[in-house]
Design an enzyme around this catalytic site. Structure first.
Site, PDB file in Angstrom:
ATOM      1  N   ASP A  30       0.813  -1.191  -0.068  1.00  0.00           N
ATOM      2  CA  ASP A  30       0.090  -0.135  -0.027  1.00  0.00           C
ATOM      3  C   ASP A  30       0.848   1.205  -0.105  1.00  0.00           C
ATOM      4  O   ASP A  30       1.962   1.219   0.806  1.00  0.00           O
ATOM      5  CB  ASP A  30      -0.849  -0.049   1.203  1.00  0.00           C
ATOM      6  CG  ASP A  30      -2.049   0.980   1.307  1.00  0.00           C
ATOM      7  OD1 ASP A  30      -3.274   0.437   0.913  1.00  0.00           O
ATOM      8  OD2 ASP A  30      -1.830   2.309   1.095  1.00  0.00           O
ATOM      9  N   ASN A  87     -13.140  -3.169   1.906  1.00  0.00           N
ATOM     10  CA  ASN A  87     -14.032  -1.955   1.917  1.00  0.00           C
ATOM     11  C   ASN A  87     -14.976  -2.141   0.714  1.00  0.00           C
ATOM     12  O   ASN A  87     -14.466  -2.255  -0.297  1.00  0.00           O
ATOM     13  CB  ASN A  87     -13.070  -0.601   2.089  1.00  0.00           C
ATOM     14  CG  ASN A  87     -12.326  -0.650   3.267  1.00  0.00           C
ATOM     15  OD1 ASN A  87     -12.712  -1.103   4.302  1.00  0.00           O
ATOM     16  ND2 ASN A  87     -11.475   0.048   3.095  1.00  0.00           N
ATOM     17  N   VAL A  96     -10.719   3.335  -3.689  1.00  0.00           N
ATOM     18  CA  VAL A  96     -10.320   2.745  -5.003  1.00  0.00           C
ATOM     19  C   VAL A  96     -11.189   1.882  -5.553  1.00  0.00           C
ATOM     20  O   VAL A  96     -11.321   0.876  -4.721  1.00  0.00           O
ATOM     21  CB  VAL A  96      -9.015   2.127  -4.999  1.00  0.00           C
ATOM     22  CG1 VAL A  96      -8.578   1.758  -6.354  1.00  0.00           C
ATOM     23  CG2 VAL A  96      -7.754   3.367  -4.648  1.00  0.00           C
ATOM     24  N   HIS A 100     -10.341  -5.172  -3.652  1.00  0.00           N
ATOM     25  CA  HIS A 100      -8.711  -5.216  -3.277  1.00  0.00           C
ATOM     26  C   HIS A 100      -8.991  -5.733  -1.729  1.00  0.00           C
ATOM     27  O   HIS A 100      -9.921  -5.482  -1.025  1.00  0.00           O
ATOM     28  CB  HIS A 100      -7.983  -4.065  -3.346  1.00  0.00           C
ATOM     29  CG  HIS A 100      -8.671  -2.776  -2.645  1.00  0.00           C
ATOM     30  ND1 HIS A 100      -9.164  -2.024  -3.458  1.00  0.00           N
ATOM     31  CD2 HIS A 100      -8.322  -2.217  -1.528  1.00  0.00           C
ATOM     32  CE1 HIS A 100      -9.852  -1.008  -2.764  1.00  0.00           C
ATOM     33  NE2 HIS A 100      -9.216  -1.209  -1.369  1.00  0.00           N
ATOM     34  N   HIS A 102      -7.074  -5.918   1.843  1.00  0.00           N
ATOM     35  CA  HIS A 102      -5.822  -5.361   2.470  1.00  0.00           C
ATOM     36  C   HIS A 102      -5.368  -6.357   3.660  1.00  0.00           C
ATOM     37  O   HIS A 102      -6.123  -6.961   4.301  1.00  0.00           O
ATOM     38  CB  HIS A 102      -6.621  -4.301   3.569  1.00  0.00           C
ATOM     39  CG  HIS A 102      -6.783  -3.007   2.778  1.00  0.00           C
ATOM     40  ND1 HIS A 102      -6.130  -1.887   2.832  1.00  0.00           N
ATOM     41  CD2 HIS A 102      -8.287  -2.619   2.217  1.00  0.00           C
ATOM     42  CE1 HIS A 102      -6.916  -1.073   2.049  1.00  0.00           C
ATOM     43  NE2 HIS A 102      -8.136  -1.409   1.882  1.00  0.00           N
TER      44      HIS A 102
HETATM   45  P1  5GP Z   1      -9.557   1.514   0.059  1.00  0.00           P
HETATM   46  O1  5GP Z   1      -9.978   2.877   0.853  1.00  0.00           O
HETATM   47  O2  5GP Z   1     -10.320   1.794  -1.380  1.00  0.00           O
HETATM   48  O3  5GP Z   1     -10.173   0.155   0.719  1.00  0.00           O
HETATM   49  O4  5GP Z   1      -8.194   1.208  -0.027  1.00  0.00           O
HETATM   50  C1  5GP Z   1      -7.472   2.014  -1.142  1.00  0.00           C
HETATM   51  C2  5GP Z   1      -5.897   1.736  -0.783  1.00  0.00           C
HETATM   52  O5  5GP Z   1      -5.207   1.892  -1.633  1.00  0.00           O
HETATM   53  C3  5GP Z   1      -5.466   2.694   0.149  1.00  0.00           C
HETATM   54  O6  5GP Z   1      -5.006   2.262   1.608  1.00  0.00           O
HETATM   55  C4  5GP Z   1      -4.459   3.567  -0.428  1.00  0.00           C
HETATM   56  O7  5GP Z   1      -3.530   4.046   0.438  1.00  0.00           O
HETATM   57  C5  5GP Z   1      -4.081   2.710  -1.665  1.00  0.00           C
HETATM   58  N1  5GP Z   1      -3.658   3.349  -2.760  1.00  0.00           N
HETATM   59  C6  5GP Z   1      -4.240   4.152  -3.392  1.00  0.00           C
HETATM   60  N2  5GP Z   1      -3.644   4.661  -4.742  1.00  0.00           N
HETATM   61  C7  5GP Z   1      -2.608   3.560  -4.707  1.00  0.00           C
HETATM   62  C8  5GP Z   1      -1.592   3.570  -5.335  1.00  0.00           C
HETATM   63  O8  5GP Z   1      -1.427   4.226  -6.558  1.00  0.00           O
HETATM   64  N3  5GP Z   1      -0.482   2.659  -5.208  1.00  0.00           N
HETATM   65  C9  5GP Z   1      -0.470   1.949  -4.148  1.00  0.00           C
HETATM   66  N4  5GP Z   1       0.583   1.202  -3.858  1.00  0.00           N
HETATM   67  N5  5GP Z   1      -1.295   2.017  -3.479  1.00  0.00           N
HETATM   68  C10 5GP Z   1      -2.657   2.761  -3.547  1.00  0.00           C
END
Ligand code: 5GP
Ligand code: ZN
Length: 113
Positions: A30, A87, A96, A100, A102
């Site tokens: 992340d 999420n 995003v 995914h 985590h």
């Molecule tokens: P969500 O909030 O959608 O469950 O998690 C999205 C995760 O993607 C967040 O923890 C954020 O830090 C990570 N993230 C967003 N954009 C990027 C990216 O371009 N590269 C990486 N490695 N992680 C990302």
């Protein structure tokens, strides 16, 4: 989905710190880790979130979880414990919109919510 950041990571169009890859899945660190171990495991095929899952997704979801299990073992956090989170949409905290998982661990995690 050329406008999806995780599709672009899966296609290696955007750099990321990849820790595992096969034909169907990719796992990477992340960008903004919330724990010493914070890895995202995604299917390469675009699915927005758990609302888009069907019976046909059972295998890929199972493989996401088993890959998380293997990565937790590799990172040495299996016994201490870790958290797996998916999420979904706004109130679920999704930012995003490509499915995914985590994998978080390496410290005592707080309560959910
Ligand atoms: P969500 O909030 O959608 O469950 O998690 C999205 C995760 O993607 C967040 O923890 C954020 O830090 C990570 N993230 C967003 N954009 C990027 C990216 O371009 N590269 C990486 N490695 N992680 C990302
Ligand atoms: Zn995508």
């Amino acid at each position: 989905m050329s406008d999806c950041v995780f599709c672009r990571i899966a296609a290696h169009e955007i750099p990321s710190k990849v820790v595992y890859e096969d034909d169907d899945l990719i796992a990477f660190h992340d960008l903004a880790p919330q724990a010493p171990v914070h890895i995202l495991i995604i299917p390469k095929a675009h699915i927005a979130n758990t609302n888009g899952l069907t019976d046909a997704s059972v295998e890929v979801v199972g493989r996401l979880v088993l890959r998380a299990q293997a990565l937790a073992e590799l990172r040495g956090i299996s016994d201490a414990g870790y958290r797996l989170v998916m999420n979904c949409n706004g109130e679920g905290g999704q930012t995003v919109f490509h499915l995914h998982l985590h994998l978080m661990g390496g410290r005592q995690l707080g309560a959910l919510g």
